[in-house]
Design a protein around this motif. Structure first.
Motif, PDB file in Angstrom:
ATOM      1  N   THR A   1      40.359  43.176  46.680  1.00 10.81           N
ATOM      2  CA  THR A   1      41.111  43.726  45.541  1.00 10.81           C
ATOM      3  C   THR A   1      41.380  42.655  44.497  1.00 10.81           C
ATOM      4  O   THR A   1      41.213  42.874  43.291  1.00 10.81           O
ATOM      5  CB  THR A   1      42.451  44.306  46.037  1.00 10.81           C
ATOM      6  OG1 THR A   1      42.205  45.138  47.147  1.00 10.81           O
ATOM      7  CG2 THR A   1      43.157  45.084  44.962  1.00 10.81           C
ATOM      8  N   ALA A   2      41.795  41.494  44.991  1.00 11.78           N
ATOM      9  CA  ALA A   2      42.105  40.409  44.052  1.00 11.78           C
ATOM     10  C   ALA A   2      40.859  39.987  43.283  1.00 11.78           C
ATOM     11  O   ALA A   2      40.925  39.713  42.075  1.00 11.78           O
ATOM     12  CB  ALA A   2      42.701  39.231  44.814  1.00 11.78           C
ATOM     13  N   HIS A   3      39.731  39.946  43.967  1.00  6.71           N
ATOM     14  CA  HIS A   3      38.486  39.583  43.276  1.00  6.71           C
ATOM     15  C   HIS A   3      38.125  40.600  42.208  1.00  6.71           C
ATOM     16  O   HIS A   3      37.685  40.249  41.113  1.00  6.71           O
ATOM     17  CB  HIS A   3      37.340  39.439  44.283  1.00  6.71           C
ATOM     18  CG  HIS A   3      37.265  38.079  44.911  1.00  6.71           C
ATOM     19  ND1 HIS A   3      36.703  36.997  44.267  1.00  6.71           N
ATOM     20  CD2 HIS A   3      37.702  37.619  46.100  1.00  6.71           C
ATOM     21  CE1 HIS A   3      36.787  35.926  45.037  1.00  6.71           C
ATOM     22  NE2 HIS A   3      37.391  36.276  46.155  1.00  6.71           N
ATOM     23  N   ILE A   4      38.300  41.882  42.539  1.00  9.75           N
ATOM     24  CA  ILE A   4      37.991  42.928  41.547  1.00  9.75           C
ATOM     25  C   ILE A   4      38.911  42.792  40.331  1.00  9.75           C
ATOM     26  O   ILE A   4      38.471  42.905  39.181  1.00  9.75           O
ATOM     27  CB  ILE A   4      38.142  44.326  42.184  1.00  9.75           C
ATOM     28  CG1 ILE A   4      37.088  44.549  43.262  1.00  9.75           C
ATOM     29  CG2 ILE A   4      38.096  45.411  41.129  1.00  9.75           C
ATOM     30  CD1 ILE A   4      35.742  44.977  42.763  1.00  9.75           C
ATOM     31  N   ALA A   5      40.183  42.524  40.604  1.00 11.00           N
ATOM     32  CA  ALA A   5      41.132  42.368  39.484  1.00 11.00           C
ATOM     33  C   ALA A   5      40.782  41.134  38.661  1.00 11.00           C
ATOM     34  O   ALA A   5      40.899  41.133  37.435  1.00 11.00           O
ATOM     35  CB  ALA A   5      42.554  42.254  40.021  1.00 11.00           C
ATOM     36  N   PHE A   6      40.307  40.094  39.367  1.00 12.41           N
ATOM     37  CA  PHE A   6      39.906  38.857  38.702  1.00 12.41           C
ATOM     38  C   PHE A   6      38.785  39.129  37.701  1.00 12.41           C
ATOM     39  O   PHE A   6      38.732  38.537  36.629  1.00 12.41           O
ATOM     40  CB  PHE A   6      39.459  37.868  39.780  1.00 12.41           C
ATOM     41  CG  PHE A   6      38.976  36.549  39.272  1.00 12.41           C
ATOM     42  CD1 PHE A   6      37.765  36.028  39.695  1.00 12.41           C
ATOM     43  CD2 PHE A   6      39.737  35.809  38.383  1.00 12.41           C
ATOM     44  CE1 PHE A   6      37.330  34.795  39.235  1.00 12.41           C
ATOM     45  CE2 PHE A   6      39.303  34.585  37.917  1.00 12.41           C
ATOM     46  CZ  PHE A   6      38.098  34.078  38.348  1.00 12.41           C
ATOM     47  N   ARG A   7      37.898  40.042  38.065  1.00 11.86           N
ATOM     48  CA  ARG A   7      36.772  40.338  37.187  1.00 11.86           C
ATOM     49  C   ARG A   7      37.067  41.440  36.183  1.00 11.86           C
ATOM     50  O   ARG A   7      36.165  41.954  35.532  1.00 11.86           O
ATOM     51  CB  ARG A   7      35.564  40.751  38.036  1.00 11.86           C
ATOM     52  CG  ARG A   7      34.918  39.582  38.695  1.00 11.86           C
ATOM     53  CD  ARG A   7      34.369  39.937  40.074  1.00 11.86           C
ATOM     54  NE  ARG A   7      33.935  38.730  40.747  1.00 11.86           N
ATOM     55  CZ  ARG A   7      32.717  38.194  40.596  1.00 11.86           C
ATOM     56  NH1 ARG A   7      31.820  38.787  39.831  1.00 11.86           N
ATOM     57  NH2 ARG A   7      32.409  37.083  41.217  1.00 11.86           N
ATOM     58  N   GLY A   8      38.314  41.814  36.053  1.00  9.91           N
ATOM     59  CA  GLY A   8      38.695  42.824  35.061  1.00  9.91           C
ATOM     60  C   GLY A   8      38.260  44.217  35.444  1.00  9.91           C
ATOM     61  O   GLY A   8      37.960  45.043  34.570  1.00  9.91           O
ATOM     62  N   GLY A   9      38.221  44.497  36.734  1.00 11.80           N
ATOM     63  CA  GLY A   9      37.802  45.815  37.167  1.00 11.80           C
ATOM     64  C   GLY A   9      38.923  46.832  37.050  1.00 11.80           C
ATOM     65  O   GLY A   9      40.096  46.478  37.071  1.00 11.80           O
ATOM     66  N   ILE A  10      38.544  48.086  36.949  1.00 10.64           N
ATOM     67  CA  ILE A  10      39.535  49.165  36.906  1.00 10.64           C
ATOM     68  C   ILE A  10      39.835  49.573  38.349  1.00 10.64           C
ATOM     69  O   ILE A  10      38.934  49.854  39.133  1.00 10.64           O
ATOM     70  CB  ILE A  10      38.984  50.375  36.134  1.00 10.64           C
ATOM     71  CG1 ILE A  10      38.857  50.019  34.660  1.00 10.64           C
ATOM     72  CG2 ILE A  10      39.871  51.580  36.319  1.00 10.64           C
ATOM     73  CD1 ILE A  10      38.364  51.161  33.811  1.00 10.64           C
ATOM     74  N   ILE A  11      41.104  49.579  38.693  1.00 10.59           N
ATOM     75  CA  ILE A  11      41.514  49.916  40.052  1.00 10.59           C
ATOM     76  C   ILE A  11      42.331  51.207  40.014  1.00 10.59           C
ATOM     77  O   ILE A  11      43.266  51.331  39.226  1.00 10.59           O
ATOM     78  CB  ILE A  11      42.329  48.770  40.673  1.00 10.59           C
ATOM     79  CG1 ILE A  11      41.463  47.507  40.730  1.00 10.59           C
ATOM     80  CG2 ILE A  11      42.820  49.137  42.068  1.00 10.59           C
ATOM     81  CD1 ILE A  11      42.191  46.266  41.145  1.00 10.59           C
ATOM     82  N   LEU A  12      41.961  52.142  40.849  1.00 13.82           N
ATOM     83  CA  LEU A  12      42.631  53.443  40.859  1.00 13.82           C
ATOM     84  C   LEU A  12      43.343  53.633  42.194  1.00 13.82           C
ATOM     85  O   LEU A  12      42.716  53.564  43.248  1.00 13.82           O
ATOM     86  CB  LEU A  12      41.595  54.544  40.649  1.00 13.82           C
ATOM     87  CG  LEU A  12      42.126  55.973  40.537  1.00 13.82           C
ATOM     88  CD1 LEU A  12      42.956  56.126  39.294  1.00 13.82           C
ATOM     89  CD2 LEU A  12      40.964  56.952  40.505  1.00 13.82           C
TER      90      LEU A  12
END
Lengths: 286, 379
Positions: free
Chosen positions: A147-158
């Motif tokens: 999750t942190a990696h996805i947020a790091f890359r500016g991903g959209i989290i639902l």
């Protein structure tokens, strides 16, 4: 919990036997291995516990501040972050004792056990199932890391969850970390027919976090199947009556207590905020 | 992303896409998300252009409208600064008289916001990230209202818990007064939210808001509730209620005429009385049946004036039932002047102020009565 000492070439033992007579012994943290490689989830979950690809690196180097903000340099930095097993130090966010205090180990009764979940069960007490919190901790760390990696890359989290008691809590969590929530009636085409559903081409979520994988007692949430169809990785809290098959990062645990859901919400929020902080550091203040 | 190909697929081979040897999830994601970003930014560009075009149009139309307002004011000889929208309507009606029946077909000059329907502004930024937390639900504004509602209920519950500690309960004086208002209709809610709703969603909204309204401390969230309530005009208030008249001695009185079936009653109700009733010079015993006597007394009993006023009635025509009904209606109309608005509203709801329009319906030839038919025989 202290970070485990760097251990090389040690293979963990088999999963705890499903035995009601085994005493609860989850405080033996020193014996546990830290899972190393970043997952390559393609919609199918596979356990990579027996993996000795990269040794644990206990020292975490800080990100270099960007001199020139070229996209190549950014990509390089992002690729570099994958070399660390726990770049965002999500392991510090919780301990097994925290999980226990939040009643994460409490499952449903034996009769409603989904066969795929039996590997995560420590045992049962008076026919109430108990999760193996060591496994939960390991998988939760993986999930938080991802999750942190996805947020790091500016991903959209639902954030998704369909139980009315926790709807407001989940929506607030999403608001506080700047991401999105869907705790309402799921319209069929949200992921698979989004252009027509929303009226224009939109960007789909890059990660879906399920606080509840079930719609009701019987049916699974449609989004699990749809996310797998659209190749969107998922993180999900799976209870004893849930099917973890299509979820990329299942986290076995209790999804019925407000305390446990509140803990999970806070953990995911913290992981996302850490990822975003690092992103801000990397890209400078915009 | 590898395409799945079937033995009988007719789609051509995909154009040369470099497949990496080790499809690590992040590189494909990058590529995929990169393509997605390019697609999304094109869509976003189109979206933004549309939004900008709409803004420009609204600005243009608003300036035209304002210029038109000033011209009209000058034409009518009024002050351009204080020329309101209602003045514009009257001016247009005067300058462009129309014999058309349909009001919407007549010449019209309204502010652009009333002519052009309001639309939602851009919902996501140039990276494709939506602005609203609940964007992916499809109805962000609607579900945001429900979310706020839940939060308000929680707030009020925790407040009432705190008040219970100090043994303070519901304060009847501070109860939220929603008299004369009702919940916005479905179309109005859609206008507020700029989202199309299903009937079930509207009903759920109303049920949830009623729950909030029924909370003993709902006055604390009056602003939120009033956003979704609109005022209802009560027609009776607009009617002119005649003022009390006074005799030479100074007793207040009111006269009224009432009709029922073919009876006509003209009644005078005198204030500062003792409950005397006179019908055609006779007592209440003018009516032989108890039901008719009850009909005469009902408006006085309902409004609480039973022993406090005197009634003098002249009635003619019809039978006992029609005459008693006519007297009842006449007394009710006269009593309006003696009584306050709230009681009058209660009388209206009780049906006392409704002229009973029923008349005798004639018998039709070939029928047994007005509606009854003779026995139908199949053969």
């Amino acid at each position: 919990m202290r970070l485990p000492q760097p251990v090389n070439n040690t293979v963990p033992g088999p999963a705890m036997p499903f035995s009601p007579t085994t005493t609860l012994n989850m405080a033996t943290l020193g014996k546990k291995l830290f899972i190393l490689s970043v997952r390559m989830g393609r919609g199918l979950w596979h356990r990579g516990i027996v993996s000795s690809s990269n040794p644990v690196q206990s020292a975490v180097e800080p990100l270099e501040k960007l001199q020139e903000s070229s996209s190549d340099a950014i990509t390089e930095q992002m690729a570099k972050s994958l070399k660390y097993p726990d770049f965002f130090k999500v392991a510090e966010l919780f301990t097994v004792e925290d999980l226990f205090n939040a009643r994460v180990h409490l499952g449903h009764r034996e009769g409603s056990l989904n066969d795929h979940m039996s590997q995560f069960i420590f045992g049962s007490r008076l026919s109430h199932l108990i999760f193996d919190l060591d496994q939960t901790a390991t998988l939760l760390r993986e999930a938080l890391n991802f999750t942190a990696h996805i947020a790091f890359r500016g991903g959209i989290i639902l954030f998704v969850g369909r139980i009315p008691q926790h709807q407001v809590m989940i929506e607030n969590t999403a608001k506080e970390c700047g991401e999105y929530a869907h705790t309402r009636y799921w319209q069929g085409g949200v992921l698979t027919n989004s252009t027509i559903q929303f009226g224009s081409v939109i960007r789909l979520p890059d990660l879906i976090i399920f606080l509840h994988t079930m719609n009701n007692v019987i049916y699974e949430h449609t989004a699990i199947r749809d996310a797998a169809k659209m190749l969107i990785p998922t993180v999900g809290i799976v209870d004893t009556n849930c099917n973890p098959n299509l979820i990329t990062y299942p986290v076995p645990g209790n999804d019925d207590s407000a305390a446990s859901i509140s803990l999970f919400c806070n953990l995911f929020k913290a992981a996302i905020l850490r990822g975003k902080e690092k992103r801000k550091e990397l890209l400078g203040v915009h | 992303m590898a395409s799945i190909r079937c033995w009988n697929s007719t789609t051509p081979e995909p154009s040369s896409k470099p497949l990496t040897s080790v499809p690590a999830s992040d590189t494909i994601k990058h590529e995929g998300s990169g393509n997605q970003l390019i697609k999304v930014s094109k869509a976003m560009k189109a979206y933004q252009e549309k939004a900008q075009a709409l803004d420009a149009l609204m600005f243009e139309k608003t300036t035209e409208y304002e210029i038109g307002r000033r011209h009209l004011a000058n034409m009518m000889g009024e002050d351009p600064e204080t020329f309101t929208d209602e003045d514009i309507d009257t001016a247009i009606e005067y300058l462009f008289p129309s014999g058309l029946f349909e009001p919407r077909a007549r010449p019209l000059m309204k502010h652009p916001t009333e002519v052009f329907a309001r639309k939602k502004v851009a919902e996501f930024d140039e990276t494709g990230r939506p602005f609203h937390v609940l964007f992916y639900t499809g109805l962000p504004n609607y579900y945001q209202v429900l979310h706020d509602l839940s939060e308000k209920v929680r707030e009020l519950d925790s407040f009432s818990d705190r008040m219970m500690q100090y043994n303070i309960h519901k304060d009847p004086e501070r109860t939220l007064n929603v008299g004369g208002t009702e919940w916005v209709k479905k179309e109005q809610l859609e206008d507020i939210l700029l989202e199309k709703l299903k009937d079930k969603q509207y009903e759920f909204f109303v049920r949830s808001m009623n729950r909030l309204l029924d909370h003993p401390f709902s006055y604390r969230v009056e602003e939120f509730i009033m956003k979704f309530r609109k005022h209802v005009q009560i027609s009776v208030i607009h009617k002119e209620i005649p003022k009390l008249m006074f005799t030479a001695e100074g007793t207040p009185y009111m006269a009224a005429v009432g009709r029922r079936k073919t009876s006509t009653a003209s009644v005078t109700v005198y204030g500062r009385g003792s409950g005397k009733i006179s019908i055609n010079g006779e007592d209440l015993l003018y009516f032989k049946y108890i039901q008719d006597r009850e009909q005469v007394l009902f408006p006085l009993q309902f409004s609480g004036l039973l022993g406090k006023v005197d009634v003098v009635a002249d009635v003619d025509g019809g039978g006992f039932s029609g005459q008693s009904g006519a007297i009842r209606y006449a007394i009710s109309m006269a009593v309006r002047s003696f009584v306050d608005e709230q009681m009058m509203e209660k009388m209206r709801l009780a049906g006392l102020l409704t002229r009973d329009p029923r008349r005798h319906e004639r018998k039709k030839p070939g029928w047994k009565g007005a509606r009854a038919k003779y026995t139908w025989k199949k053969r």
